[in-house]
Scaffold this motif. Sequence first.
Motif, PDB file in Angstrom:
ATOM      1  N   ILE A  97       0.805  -1.161  -0.073  1.00 34.61           N
ATOM      2  CA  ILE A  97       0.109  -0.053  -0.051  1.00 34.61           C
ATOM      3  C   ILE A  97       0.927   1.249   0.004  1.00 34.61           C
ATOM      4  N   ASN A 100       2.533   1.615  -3.523  1.00 34.76           N
ATOM      5  CA  ASN A 100       1.743   1.722  -4.663  1.00 34.76           C
ATOM      6  C   ASN A 100       0.740   2.761  -4.568  1.00 34.76           C
ATOM      7  N   LEU A 101       0.314   3.076  -3.360  1.00 31.71           N
ATOM      8  CA  LEU A 101      -0.824   3.977  -3.253  1.00 31.71           C
ATOM      9  C   LEU A 101      -0.484   5.119  -2.699  1.00 31.71           C
ATOM     10  N   THR A 102      -0.008   5.019  -1.301  1.00 35.69           N
ATOM     11  CA  THR A 102       0.542   6.354  -0.572  1.00 35.69           C
ATOM     12  C   THR A 102       1.347   7.308  -1.198  1.00 35.69           C
ATOM     13  N   ASN A 140      -3.263  -7.360  -1.517  1.00 33.20           N
ATOM     14  CA  ASN A 140      -2.640  -6.031  -1.012  1.00 33.20           C
ATOM     15  C   ASN A 140      -2.374  -5.411  -2.267  1.00 33.20           C
ATOM     16  N   TYR A 141      -2.056  -5.919  -3.482  1.00 32.46           N
ATOM     17  CA  TYR A 141      -1.757  -5.361  -4.703  1.00 32.46           C
ATOM     18  C   TYR A 141      -2.961  -4.757  -5.256  1.00 32.46           C
ATOM     19  N   SER A 144      -4.167  -1.756  -3.298  1.00 33.04           N
ATOM     20  CA  SER A 144      -3.487  -0.625  -3.522  1.00 33.04           C
ATOM     21  C   SER A 144      -3.971  -0.243  -5.052  1.00 33.04           C
TER      22      SER A 144
END
Length: 235
Positions: A97, A100-102, A140-141, A144
Amino acid sequence: MVLVTGGNRGIGLATATRLAGEGHRVAVTYRREPPPGDGQVDVLGVCCDVTDEAQIDAAFAEVEAQLGPVEVLVSNAGITRDKLVMRMSEADFTDVIDANLTAGYRVAKRATRSMMRNRWGRIVFVSSVVGAMGQAGQANYAASKAGLVGLGRSLAKELASRNITVNVVAPGPVGTDMLNELDEQRRSAIIEAVPLGRLAEPSEVAAAISFLASDSAGYVTGAVIPVDGGLGMGG
Ligand SMILES: NC(=O)c1ccc[n+]([C@@H]2O[C@H](COP(=O)([O-])OP(=O)(O)OC[C@H]3O[C@@H](n4cnc5c(N)ncnc54)[C@H](OP(=O)(O)O)[C@@H]3O)[C@@H](O)[C@H]2O)c1
């Protein structure tokens, strides 16, 4: 100028190469290996781990000093850490996360500074078809990548009045190191599921990003553009 995170290889490098070929000044971030210095790719490489806000700030300062304000941001850097949830540690989840996201939030926030001032900008997040479809072993992926859609659409609404568009590209399986890490059986199963029956070339994802970065895409914002060989079909 254009900044591509994770632009030393794979989709990021293909995107940087395409946009440089179209005449943009381009910088890429990398962690260990800079982009190939073979003279074919005219891009500025800056070292930056996108999980570290201070490194992002330093990288932006460096590219701005050398090439001017960031007008187009391609948030592309990403990792996988595939495991069934039963075997997934909390760090496996939060690290993915974070990267890839934060990190997408971090770089977009930093980029909007100059974009707001200039009242023009293009932000493109590289998500995945898996964000909408889900995938066993990739909770998880997938989380994200789905998160990038919510992030991108919220930002699109926040920034529209400043003439900044924010869009998401959702690739299917692409022939890069990320996919080459999988065993042959899993790769074949993935390819079989794709209606077009093959992996994407990184350049095919770069083509969609190039459109979203262009003046021609001025009325496209908050969109999710699939480049997935038909795998998602609007899902
Ligand atoms: N390949 C596919 O099938 C596929 C499908 C859908 C979506 N995508 C997405 O497309 C994007 C690019 O993937 P790819 O296939 O080109 O993968 P790749 O070849 O594995 O490249 C990943 C890139 O991300 C960078 N990166 C990873 N973590 C980073 C961090 N913490 N800080 C800075 N850079 C970091 C890597 O830098 P280093 O070289 O320093 O490790 C590398 O440049 C990713 O977001 C991925 O999720 C890929």
